[in-house]
Design a protein around this motif. Structure first.
Motif, PDB file in Angstrom:
ATOM      1  N   GLY A   1      26.566  61.966  53.575  1.00 44.75           N
ATOM      2  CA  GLY A   1      27.940  62.373  53.285  1.00 44.75           C
ATOM      3  C   GLY A   1      28.215  63.744  53.861  1.00 44.75           C
ATOM      4  O   GLY A   1      27.282  64.499  54.135  1.00 44.75           O
ATOM      5  N   PRO A   2      29.492  64.082  54.052  1.00 42.38           N
ATOM      6  CA  PRO A   2      29.844  65.368  54.665  1.00 42.38           C
ATOM      7  C   PRO A   2      29.390  66.559  53.814  1.00 42.38           C
ATOM      8  O   PRO A   2      29.107  66.407  52.624  1.00 42.38           O
ATOM      9  CB  PRO A   2      31.376  65.315  54.750  1.00 42.38           C
ATOM     10  CG  PRO A   2      31.807  64.261  53.796  1.00 42.38           C
ATOM     11  CD  PRO A   2      30.684  63.286  53.702  1.00 42.38           C
ATOM     12  N   ASN A   3      29.324  67.731  54.427  1.00 44.94           N
ATOM     13  CA  ASN A   3      28.989  68.948  53.698  1.00 44.94           C
ATOM     14  C   ASN A   3      29.958  69.147  52.547  1.00 44.94           C
ATOM     15  O   ASN A   3      31.151  68.921  52.697  1.00 44.94           O
ATOM     16  CB  ASN A   3      29.050  70.170  54.624  1.00 44.94           C
ATOM     17  CG  ASN A   3      27.834  70.234  55.527  1.00 44.94           C
ATOM     18  OD1 ASN A   3      26.750  69.808  55.137  1.00 44.94           O
ATOM     19  ND2 ASN A   3      28.018  70.747  56.731  1.00 44.94           N
ATOM     20  N   GLY A   4      29.411  69.543  51.396  1.00 46.97           N
ATOM     21  CA  GLY A   4      30.261  69.787  50.242  1.00 46.97           C
ATOM     22  C   GLY A   4      30.540  68.534  49.421  1.00 46.97           C
ATOM     23  O   GLY A   4      31.259  68.586  48.424  1.00 46.97           O
ATOM     24  N   ALA A   5      29.955  67.390  49.816  1.00 50.05           N
ATOM     25  CA  ALA A   5      30.212  66.125  49.115  1.00 50.05           C
ATOM     26  C   ALA A   5      29.635  66.119  47.698  1.00 50.05           C
ATOM     27  O   ALA A   5      30.069  65.343  46.850  1.00 50.05           O
ATOM     28  CB  ALA A   5      29.637  64.955  49.920  1.00 50.05           C
ATOM     29  N   GLY A   6      28.610  66.979  47.477  1.00 48.92           N
ATOM     30  CA  GLY A   6      27.988  67.027  46.151  1.00 48.92           C
ATOM     31  C   GLY A   6      26.563  66.483  46.130  1.00 48.92           C
ATOM     32  O   GLY A   6      25.980  66.307  45.057  1.00 48.92           O
ATOM     33  N   LYS A   7      25.984  66.257  47.298  1.00 48.21           N
ATOM     34  CA  LYS A   7      24.650  65.651  47.388  1.00 48.21           C
ATOM     35  C   LYS A   7      23.586  66.521  46.726  1.00 48.21           C
ATOM     36  O   LYS A   7      22.815  66.057  45.879  1.00 48.21           O
ATOM     37  CB  LYS A   7      24.280  65.382  48.860  1.00 48.21           C
ATOM     38  CG  LYS A   7      25.304  64.548  49.615  1.00 48.21           C
ATOM     39  CD  LYS A   7      24.902  64.309  51.057  1.00 48.21           C
ATOM     40  CE  LYS A   7      24.791  65.544  51.929  1.00 48.21           C
ATOM     41  NZ  LYS A   7      26.079  66.266  52.130  1.00 48.21           N
ATOM     42  N   THR A   8      23.542  67.788  47.120  1.00 45.69           N
ATOM     43  CA  THR A   8      22.543  68.696  46.545  1.00 45.69           C
ATOM     44  C   THR A   8      22.795  68.890  45.054  1.00 45.69           C
ATOM     45  O   THR A   8      21.853  68.917  44.252  1.00 45.69           O
ATOM     46  CB  THR A   8      22.569  70.051  47.293  1.00 45.69           C
ATOM     47  OG1 THR A   8      22.223  69.816  48.663  1.00 45.69           O
ATOM     48  CG2 THR A   8      21.589  71.046  46.699  1.00 45.69           C
ATOM     49  N   THR A   9      24.047  68.991  44.672  1.00 49.59           N
ATOM     50  CA  THR A   9      24.390  69.156  43.253  1.00 49.59           C
ATOM     51  C   THR A   9      23.878  67.971  42.427  1.00 49.59           C
ATOM     52  O   THR A   9      23.390  68.153  41.305  1.00 49.59           O
ATOM     53  CB  THR A   9      25.914  69.312  43.080  1.00 49.59           C
ATOM     54  OG1 THR A   9      26.345  70.415  43.877  1.00 49.59           O
ATOM     55  CG2 THR A   9      26.295  69.556  41.633  1.00 49.59           C
ATOM     56  N   LEU A  10      23.971  66.762  42.994  1.00 45.65           N
ATOM     57  CA  LEU A  10      23.461  65.583  42.281  1.00 45.65           C
ATOM     58  C   LEU A  10      21.961  65.728  42.005  1.00 45.65           C
ATOM     59  O   LEU A  10      21.501  65.479  40.882  1.00 45.65           O
ATOM     60  CB  LEU A  10      23.749  64.311  43.099  1.00 45.65           C
ATOM     61  CG  LEU A  10      23.189  63.015  42.516  1.00 45.65           C
ATOM     62  CD1 LEU A  10      23.780  62.722  41.136  1.00 45.65           C
ATOM     63  CD2 LEU A  10      23.427  61.839  43.459  1.00 45.65           C
TER      64      LEU A  10
ATOM     65  N   SER B   1      31.574  70.108  36.359  1.00 40.64           N
ATOM     66  CA  SER B   1      32.648  70.910  36.939  1.00 40.64           C
ATOM     67  C   SER B   1      32.281  72.375  36.911  1.00 40.64           C
ATOM     68  O   SER B   1      31.673  72.886  35.970  1.00 40.64           O
ATOM     69  CB  SER B   1      33.993  70.640  36.269  1.00 40.64           C
ATOM     70  OG  SER B   1      33.874  70.650  34.880  1.00 40.64           O
ATOM     71  N   PHE B   2      32.596  73.035  38.026  1.00 37.55           N
ATOM     72  CA  PHE B   2      32.402  74.477  38.167  1.00 37.55           C
ATOM     73  C   PHE B   2      33.792  75.100  38.117  1.00 37.55           C
ATOM     74  O   PHE B   2      34.567  74.920  39.051  1.00 37.55           O
ATOM     75  CB  PHE B   2      31.720  74.798  39.503  1.00 37.55           C
ATOM     76  CG  PHE B   2      30.361  74.172  39.691  1.00 37.55           C
ATOM     77  CD1 PHE B   2      29.296  74.505  38.862  1.00 37.55           C
ATOM     78  CD2 PHE B   2      30.140  73.240  40.697  1.00 37.55           C
ATOM     79  CE1 PHE B   2      28.035  73.937  39.038  1.00 37.55           C
ATOM     80  CE2 PHE B   2      28.885  72.666  40.883  1.00 37.55           C
ATOM     81  CZ  PHE B   2      27.830  73.016  40.051  1.00 37.55           C
ATOM     82  N   ASP B   3      34.126  75.767  37.043  1.00 35.80           N
ATOM     83  CA  ASP B   3      35.460  76.363  36.883  1.00 35.80           C
ATOM     84  C   ASP B   3      36.580  75.364  37.164  1.00 35.80           C
ATOM     85  O   ASP B   3      37.511  75.662  37.922  1.00 35.80           O
ATOM     86  CB  ASP B   3      35.636  77.588  37.800  1.00 35.80           C
ATOM     87  CG  ASP B   3      34.627  78.677  37.468  1.00 35.80           C
ATOM     88  OD1 ASP B   3      34.350  78.881  36.269  1.00 35.80           O
ATOM     89  OD2 ASP B   3      34.120  79.313  38.419  1.00 35.80           O
ATOM     90  N   GLY B   4      36.423  74.159  36.627  1.00 41.33           N
ATOM     91  CA  GLY B   4      37.477  73.165  36.793  1.00 41.33           C
ATOM     92  C   GLY B   4      37.347  72.306  38.038  1.00 41.33           C
ATOM     93  O   GLY B   4      37.976  71.259  38.137  1.00 41.33           O
ATOM     94  N   PHE B   5      36.505  72.725  39.008  1.00 37.91           N
ATOM     95  CA  PHE B   5      36.295  71.930  40.222  1.00 37.91           C
ATOM     96  C   PHE B   5      35.162  70.940  39.992  1.00 37.91           C
ATOM     97  O   PHE B   5      34.034  71.327  39.675  1.00 37.91           O
ATOM     98  CB  PHE B   5      35.974  72.850  41.405  1.00 37.91           C
ATOM     99  CG  PHE B   5      35.422  72.135  42.603  1.00 37.91           C
ATOM    100  CD1 PHE B   5      36.248  71.342  43.395  1.00 37.91           C
ATOM    101  CD2 PHE B   5      34.074  72.238  42.935  1.00 37.91           C
ATOM    102  CE1 PHE B   5      35.735  70.674  44.496  1.00 37.91           C
ATOM    103  CE2 PHE B   5      33.552  71.567  44.036  1.00 37.91           C
ATOM    104  CZ  PHE B   5      34.389  70.783  44.819  1.00 37.91           C
ATOM    105  N   LYS B   6      35.466  69.648  40.121  1.00 27.79           N
ATOM    106  CA  LYS B   6      34.446  68.626  39.863  1.00 27.79           C
ATOM    107  C   LYS B   6      33.589  68.380  41.105  1.00 27.79           C
ATOM    108  O   LYS B   6      33.992  67.650  42.016  1.00 27.79           O
ATOM    109  CB  LYS B   6      35.117  67.324  39.415  1.00 27.79           C
ATOM    110  CG  LYS B   6      35.659  67.403  38.005  1.00 27.79           C
ATOM    111  CD  LYS B   6      36.257  66.074  37.578  1.00 27.79           C
ATOM    112  CE  LYS B   6      36.772  66.175  36.144  1.00 27.79           C
ATOM    113  NZ  LYS B   6      37.547  64.983  35.775  1.00 27.79           N
ATOM    114  N   ALA B   7      32.416  68.999  41.144  1.00 28.04           N
ATOM    115  CA  ALA B   7      31.505  68.808  42.280  1.00 28.04           C
ATOM    116  C   ALA B   7      30.885  67.413  42.229  1.00 28.04           C
ATOM    117  O   ALA B   7      30.573  66.819  43.263  1.00 28.04           O
ATOM    118  CB  ALA B   7      30.422  69.878  42.273  1.00 28.04           C
ATOM    119  N   ILE B   8      30.690  66.890  41.011  1.00 28.96           N
ATOM    120  CA  ILE B   8      30.293  65.498  40.799  1.00 28.96           C
ATOM    121  C   ILE B   8      31.311  64.919  39.828  1.00 28.96           C
ATOM    122  O   ILE B   8      31.574  65.510  38.778  1.00 28.96           O
ATOM    123  CB  ILE B   8      28.870  65.390  40.202  1.00 28.96           C
ATOM    124  CG1 ILE B   8      27.813  65.964  41.150  1.00 28.96           C
ATOM    125  CG2 ILE B   8      28.531  63.941  39.837  1.00 28.96           C
ATOM    126  CD1 ILE B   8      27.587  65.185  42.438  1.00 28.96           C
TER     127      ILE B   8
END
Ligand code: ADP
Ligand code: MG
Length: 247
Positions: A40-49, A16-23
Motif C-alpha cells: 500500500g502507499p506511504n501513510g496507508a497505516g501498514k507500520t501502525t498496524l 486515532s492520533f488526535d482524531g486522525f484514524k491511522a487504522i
C-alpha cells in the motif's frame, strides 16, 4: 472456520492520533503457517498496524486475538512471551558482539516464572544457535563480529535473533530495503523456509519480491483494506492500480 483456527484475528481495529484514524475499523485474519504480504502507499497505516499487533501502540478500539487470547490491552513484553516477534526497519544487532553471541543473548530465558529460574543448559543454547545460524545463512560466520557483516547479513542476523525465541507470529517491516539482488533472492528463500513453522507478516514495496513470497496479499489504503487475495487477483484490481500500482 472459527476464530480459534487463525494464528491472528484482527477485528474492527481502530487507532486515532488526535482524531486522525491511522487504522480505521480494520479486520484481518492470518492463517497458521501463512505468509501474508501487506502492501500500500506511504501513510496507508501498514507500520501502525504492526505497532498495534506488537503492542508498541495501543488501539483506540477493536480487538486483536492471537492464539485465542485478547492482545489489545496486553503489554508488549507479554506479547513477545506469547510468541510474537517483530523486526523493525533498522536492524538492532549488537555490532561489537559476534554472530554467535548475538544469537545466544536472544535465547529466551523462559516463558514462565519457573522457566526464568530454571538452569539454562548451554548445550541446548549452542544447538539452537547452530540451527538458527544455518537457517539464516550465517552458519559459517558464527565467530565474525556482527559489525563486519554486509547490510543484508545484518538483516538476516536480526531475523535470526527473533527466531531464537521461536515466535509463532513473525512480523517484518520492509526487510529487503537496501539489499542486493542476490540478497533479495536469499531472503525470499529464508522467508519461505521460516513460514513452515509459523505465521509471517511482511510489509514490502518490491512487487517482484512480493510475487515470489506471498501466499495472499493485503492492500491497505487510508487505514483500511482496499483489496485482499492472491497476488494476480490483487494486481489486476482497478482500485489497487489506481491508488498504488499505477504510480
Ligand atoms: P505506512 O507504514 O503505511 O507508510 P504509517 O503506519 O507509518 O504508514 O502511518 C500511517 C499514518 O499515521 C501516517 O499519516 C502517519 O503520519 C500517521 N502516524 C503514525 N504514527 C503516528 C503517531 N504516533 N502519531 C501521529 N500520527 C501517526
Ligand atoms: Mg511504514
Amino acid at each position: 472456520m472459527s476464530n480459534t483456527d487463525f494464528a491472528l484475528a484482527v477485528e474492527d481495529l481502530t487507532v486515532s492520533f488526535d482524531g486522525f484514524k491511522a487504522i480505521d475499523s480494520l479486520t484481518l485474519y492470518i492463517d497458521r503457517n501463512e505468509l501474508r504480504v501487506i502492501i500500500g502507499p506511504n501513510g496507508a497505516g501498514k507500520t501502525t498496524l504492526l505497532d498495534l499487533i506488537c503492542g508498541k501502540t495501543r488501539a483506540t478500539g477493536g480487538s486483536i486475538k492471537f492464539k485465542n487470547q485478547e492482545l489489545s490491552k496486553m503489554p508488549e513484553h507479554q506479547r513477545v512471551r506469547l510468541g510474537i516477534g517483530r523486526k523493525f526497519q533498522t536492524p538492532s544487532i549488537y555490532e561489537n558482539l559476534s554472530v554467535f553471541q548475538n544469537l545466544e543473548v536472544s535465547y529466551p530465558t523462559g516463558r514462565s516464572v519457573w522457566g526464568a529460574l530454571a538452569f539454562k543448559c548451554s548445550d541446548e543454547v549452542k544447538a539452537r544457535v547452530q540451527v538458527v545460524a544455518e537457517d539464516i545463512g550465517l552458519g559459517d560466520k558464527l565467530e565474525m563480529e556482527a559489525g563486519l557483516l554486509s547490510h543484508g547479513q545484518k538483516q538476516w542476523l536480526e531475523i535470526g535473533m527473533l527466531l531464537m525465541q521461536e515466535p509463532e507470529l513473525l512480523m517484518l517491516d520492509e526487510p529487503i530495503a537496501g539489499m542486493s539482488a542476490r540478497e533479495r533472492e536469499l531472503t525470499a528463500e529464508l522467508l519461505q523456509r521460516i513460514c513452515k513453522n509459523r505465521a509471517v507478516i511482511v510489509i514490502e514495496h518490491d512487487m517482484e519480491f512480493v510475487k515470489r513470497i506471498a501466499h495472499k496479499v493485503t492492500v491497505m489504503h487510508q487505514g483500511k483494506i482496499l483489496a485482499e487475495g492472491p497476488m494476480d487477483k490483487v494486481q489486476s484490481n482497478p482500485k489497487v492500480i489506481d491508488v498504488y500500482l499505477g504510480h
